[in-house]
Design an enzyme around this catalytic site. Structure first.
Site, PDB file in Angstrom:
ATOM      1  N   THR A  27      49.638  25.115   2.660  1.00 27.84           N
ATOM      2  CA  THR A  27      50.729  24.911   1.313  1.00 27.84           C
ATOM      3  C   THR A  27      50.622  25.228   0.249  1.00 27.84           C
ATOM      4  O   THR A  27      49.997  26.219   0.032  1.00 27.84           O
ATOM      5  CB  THR A  27      49.941  22.729   1.798  1.00 27.84           C
ATOM      6  OG1 THR A  27      49.063  23.218   0.350  1.00 27.84           O
ATOM      7  CG2 THR A  27      49.759  22.043   2.354  1.00 27.84           C
ATOM      8  N   ALA A  56      45.586  23.940  -1.083  1.00 28.16           N
ATOM      9  CA  ALA A  56      46.139  22.985  -1.762  1.00 28.16           C
ATOM     10  C   ALA A  56      46.155  23.747  -3.100  1.00 28.16           C
ATOM     11  O   ALA A  56      45.401  24.445  -3.609  1.00 28.16           O
ATOM     12  CB  ALA A  56      45.084  22.047  -2.021  1.00 28.16           C
ATOM     13  N   ILE A  82      40.859  25.377  -2.644  1.00 29.33           N
ATOM     14  CA  ILE A  82      41.523  25.760  -4.407  1.00 29.33           C
ATOM     15  C   ILE A  82      43.028  26.604  -3.883  1.00 29.33           C
ATOM     16  O   ILE A  82      41.999  27.937  -4.273  1.00 29.33           O
ATOM     17  CB  ILE A  82      41.576  25.385  -5.442  1.00 29.33           C
ATOM     18  CG1 ILE A  82      40.216  24.105  -5.375  1.00 29.33           C
ATOM     19  CG2 ILE A  82      41.433  25.302  -6.335  1.00 29.33           C
ATOM     20  CD1 ILE A  82      40.429  22.800  -4.960  1.00 29.33           C
ATOM     21  N   LYS A  83      43.495  26.480  -3.406  1.00 31.03           N
ATOM     22  CA  LYS A  83      44.896  27.918  -3.702  1.00 31.03           C
ATOM     23  C   LYS A  83      45.252  28.052  -5.421  1.00 31.03           C
ATOM     24  O   LYS A  83      45.682  27.375  -5.799  1.00 31.03           O
ATOM     25  CB  LYS A  83      45.996  28.052  -2.745  1.00 31.03           C
ATOM     26  CG  LYS A  83      46.541  28.598  -2.447  1.00 31.03           C
ATOM     27  CD  LYS A  83      47.356  28.186  -1.721  1.00 31.03           C
ATOM     28  CE  LYS A  83      48.206  29.653  -1.026  1.00 31.03           C
ATOM     29  NZ  LYS A  83      49.243  29.022   0.151  1.00 31.03           N
ATOM     30  N   LEU A  84      45.333  29.608  -5.522  1.00 33.13           N
ATOM     31  CA  LEU A  84      45.376  30.269  -7.230  1.00 33.13           C
ATOM     32  C   LEU A  84      46.362  30.915  -7.325  1.00 33.13           C
ATOM     33  O   LEU A  84      46.150  31.144  -6.303  1.00 33.13           O
ATOM     34  CB  LEU A  84      43.733  30.000  -8.022  1.00 33.13           C
ATOM     35  CG  LEU A  84      42.985  28.962  -8.105  1.00 33.13           C
ATOM     36  CD1 LEU A  84      42.338  29.757  -8.751  1.00 33.13           C
ATOM     37  CD2 LEU A  84      42.905  28.325  -9.357  1.00 33.13           C
TER      38      LEU A  84
END
Ligand code: G3P
Length: 215
Positions: A27, A56, A82-84
């Site tokens: 996402t 996310a 964890i999307k950074l």
């Protein structure tokens, strides 16, 4: 190659999950905004449908904010990734997540140097955006090739997650270039099944079968 669905829409995820070929979901803030719901709620629901990596994305742009948001997202489910964003802060926060054994996806990657930075700090996934490079007249697939070569040169385990996929040819070419994952909208997943000769062949088999039943 693993297939991820690039959406926040639960109905799409439920539909594609039935086909047995979806390994995870990605996402981003735009996709979450389209759901009209809170990210935490959407991610929680996705985790209950797909037993695989669910990306996310953090909204904060500073290191401390990214870490505290990421920690909250990681509490939702062990499958949350964890999307950074690909910034100095994002790469700095990435190191914290790697050191704390939390899976990460470095997003908005448009060069092999950016991918190299992400791999050096232990990213689980790196997301080169193929379609957005094509949109500005660059060759998105050449970036997948480059990153594959760079990672193989040094034995980096970071997975190449081909993102911003717009059509089925992107999926084929990303697979040929050795991307580990393709994330795509459901329309592209559906297109993977299609070939006009399959439709024509099936119609002719069924017609021949129907004729044989008349005898
Ligand atoms: O999730 C990131 C990426 O897949 C976005 O794709 O089509 O907005 O460039 P797109």
């Amino acid at each position: 190659m693993e297939f991820f669905l690039d959406t926040g829409l639960i109905e799409e995820i439920k539909e594609a999950a039935k086909w047995g070929i979806i390994d995870g979901v990605t996402t981003n803030p735009t996709l979450i905004a389209k759901t009209g719901r809170k990210q935490q709620d959407v991610i929680k629901e996705i985790c209950a449908i797909i037993d695989g990596p669910i990306s996310a994305e953090v909204i904060a742009t500073d290191v401390d904010g990214m870490i505290s948001e990421g920690k909250e997202l990681a509490k939702i489910h062990p499958n949350v990734v964890i999307k950074l964003p690909m910034t100095i802060a994002g790469i700095t926060a990435l190191k914290w997540f790697s050191d704390n054994k939390i899976k990460t996806n470095l997003t908005l990657v448009f060069s092999s140097n950016q991918a190299l930075l992400a791999a050096k700090n232990g990213a689980t996934y790196v997301s080169p955006f193929i379609g957005r490079l094509d949109d500005i007249g660059h060759d998105g697939m050449a970036l997948i090739d480059e990153i594959r070569r760079v990672f193989d040169n040094y034995g980096f385990q970071t997975k190449i997650l081909a993102a911003s996929i717009r059509h089925s040819t992107h999926v084929r070419d990303a697979a040929l270039a050795g991307a580990d994952v393709s994330t795509m909208p459901i329309s592209v997943v559906k297109a993977l099944f299609m070939h006009p000769l399959t439709d024509k062949g099936l119609a002719s088999f069924l017609a021949d079968h129907a004729k044989s039943q008349l005898k």
